[in-house]
Scaffold this motif. Structure first.
Motif, PDB file in Angstrom:
ATOM      1  N   VAL A 106       0.839  -1.202   0.000  1.00  0.00           N
ATOM      2  CA  VAL A 106       0.000   0.000   0.000  1.00  0.00           C
ATOM      3  C   VAL A 106       0.873   1.251   0.000  1.00  0.00           C
ATOM      4  O   VAL A 106       0.627   2.197  -0.751  1.00  0.00           O
ATOM      5  CB  VAL A 106      -0.958  -0.013   1.210  1.00  0.00           C
ATOM      6  CG1 VAL A 106      -1.585   1.352   1.426  1.00  0.00           C
ATOM      7  CG2 VAL A 106      -2.045  -1.057   1.009  1.00  0.00           C
ATOM      8  N   PHE A 107       1.916   1.267   0.833  1.00  0.00           N
ATOM      9  CA  PHE A 107       2.719   2.477   0.980  1.00  0.00           C
ATOM     10  C   PHE A 107       3.841   2.597  -0.046  1.00  0.00           C
ATOM     11  O   PHE A 107       4.149   3.687  -0.502  1.00  0.00           O
ATOM     12  CB  PHE A 107       3.303   2.565   2.393  1.00  0.00           C
ATOM     13  CG  PHE A 107       2.258   2.815   3.446  1.00  0.00           C
ATOM     14  CD1 PHE A 107       1.559   4.007   3.473  1.00  0.00           C
ATOM     15  CD2 PHE A 107       1.960   1.849   4.384  1.00  0.00           C
ATOM     16  CE1 PHE A 107       0.590   4.251   4.422  1.00  0.00           C
ATOM     17  CE2 PHE A 107       0.999   2.080   5.348  1.00  0.00           C
ATOM     18  CZ  PHE A 107       0.316   3.276   5.369  1.00  0.00           C
ATOM     19  N   ASP A 162       7.239   1.490  -5.933  1.00  0.00           N
ATOM     20  CA  ASP A 162       8.687   1.301  -5.850  1.00  0.00           C
ATOM     21  C   ASP A 162       9.049  -0.183  -5.870  1.00  0.00           C
ATOM     22  O   ASP A 162      10.013  -0.585  -6.522  1.00  0.00           O
ATOM     23  CB  ASP A 162       9.239   1.938  -4.566  1.00  0.00           C
ATOM     24  CG  ASP A 162       9.060   3.451  -4.559  1.00  0.00           C
ATOM     25  OD1 ASP A 162       8.976   4.040  -5.662  1.00  0.00           O
ATOM     26  OD2 ASP A 162       9.006   4.036  -3.465  1.00  0.00           O
ATOM     27  N   ILE A 163       8.281  -0.993  -5.157  1.00  0.00           N
ATOM     28  CA  ILE A 163       8.553  -2.437  -5.111  1.00  0.00           C
ATOM     29  C   ILE A 163       8.359  -3.056  -6.484  1.00  0.00           C
ATOM     30  O   ILE A 163       9.174  -3.875  -6.935  1.00  0.00           O
ATOM     31  CB  ILE A 163       7.651  -3.117  -4.060  1.00  0.00           C
ATOM     32  CG1 ILE A 163       8.049  -2.648  -2.649  1.00  0.00           C
ATOM     33  CG2 ILE A 163       7.753  -4.639  -4.152  1.00  0.00           C
ATOM     34  CD1 ILE A 163       7.122  -3.117  -1.567  1.00  0.00           C
ATOM     35  N   ILE A 164       7.308  -2.645  -7.202  1.00  0.00           N
ATOM     36  CA  ILE A 164       7.057  -3.183  -8.541  1.00  0.00           C
ATOM     37  C   ILE A 164       8.185  -2.793  -9.487  1.00  0.00           C
ATOM     38  O   ILE A 164       8.637  -3.609 -10.302  1.00  0.00           O
ATOM     39  CB  ILE A 164       5.679  -2.704  -9.056  1.00  0.00           C
ATOM     40  CG1 ILE A 164       4.572  -3.392  -8.248  1.00  0.00           C
ATOM     41  CG2 ILE A 164       5.523  -2.993 -10.543  1.00  0.00           C
ATOM     42  CD1 ILE A 164       3.182  -2.863  -8.528  1.00  0.00           C
ATOM     43  N   GLU A 165       8.679  -1.569  -9.378  1.00  0.00           N
ATOM     44  CA  GLU A 165       9.797  -1.139 -10.223  1.00  0.00           C
ATOM     45  C   GLU A 165      11.056  -1.954  -9.926  1.00  0.00           C
ATOM     46  O   GLU A 165      11.797  -2.323 -10.831  1.00  0.00           O
ATOM     47  CB  GLU A 165      10.078   0.352 -10.028  1.00  0.00           C
ATOM     48  CG  GLU A 165       9.026   1.246 -10.632  1.00  0.00           C
ATOM     49  CD  GLU A 165       8.902   1.073 -12.128  1.00  0.00           C
ATOM     50  OE1 GLU A 165       9.927   0.934 -12.817  1.00  0.00           O
ATOM     51  OE2 GLU A 165       7.762   1.062 -12.616  1.00  0.00           O
ATOM     52  N   ILE A 166      11.304  -2.251  -8.644  1.00  0.00           N
ATOM     53  CA  ILE A 166      12.473  -3.060  -8.281  1.00  0.00           C
ATOM     54  C   ILE A 166      12.350  -4.453  -8.869  1.00  0.00           C
ATOM     55  O   ILE A 166      13.311  -5.011  -9.405  1.00  0.00           O
ATOM     56  CB  ILE A 166      12.629  -3.109  -6.745  1.00  0.00           C
ATOM     57  CG1 ILE A 166      13.051  -1.734  -6.224  1.00  0.00           C
ATOM     58  CG2 ILE A 166      13.636  -4.176  -6.328  1.00  0.00           C
ATOM     59  CD1 ILE A 166      13.022  -1.606  -4.723  1.00  0.00           C
ATOM     60  N   PHE A 167      11.138  -5.034  -8.800  1.00  0.00           N
ATOM     61  CA  PHE A 167      10.929  -6.359  -9.385  1.00  0.00           C
ATOM     62  C   PHE A 167      11.133  -6.323 -10.893  1.00  0.00           C
ATOM     63  O   PHE A 167      11.750  -7.221 -11.466  1.00  0.00           O
ATOM     64  CB  PHE A 167       9.523  -6.894  -9.072  1.00  0.00           C
ATOM     65  CG  PHE A 167       9.393  -7.468  -7.687  1.00  0.00           C
ATOM     66  CD1 PHE A 167      10.398  -8.234  -7.132  1.00  0.00           C
ATOM     67  CD2 PHE A 167       8.243  -7.253  -6.951  1.00  0.00           C
ATOM     68  CE1 PHE A 167      10.277  -8.778  -5.871  1.00  0.00           C
ATOM     69  CE2 PHE A 167       8.106  -7.792  -5.689  1.00  0.00           C
ATOM     70  CZ  PHE A 167       9.121  -8.551  -5.144  1.00  0.00           C
TER      71      PHE A 167
END
Length: 52
Positions: free
Chosen positions: A27-28, A32-37
């Motif tokens: 949520v927060f 950013d997490i999707i871009e890292i993946f």
């Protein structure tokens, strides 16, 4: 006093906490997490496939 359900309740509670923490992270900081993946799973090198 019986502690028959103590261990399963600890395990179940831990699973719920991990799920809540994972949901909060997405949520927060989801974008950013999707871009890292995406950066981790995409290769700049081309994959060559040999055909016979």
């Amino acid at each position: 006093m019986k502690n028959k359900g103590f261990i399963p309740s600890i395990i179940f509670g831990s699973i719920i906490l991990v799920c809540i923490l994972t949901l909060a992270l997405f949520v927060f900081w989801g974008e950013d997490i999707i871009e890292i993946f995406k950066e981790g799973f995409t290769d700049d090198e081309s994959v060559s496939v040999e055909s016979n």
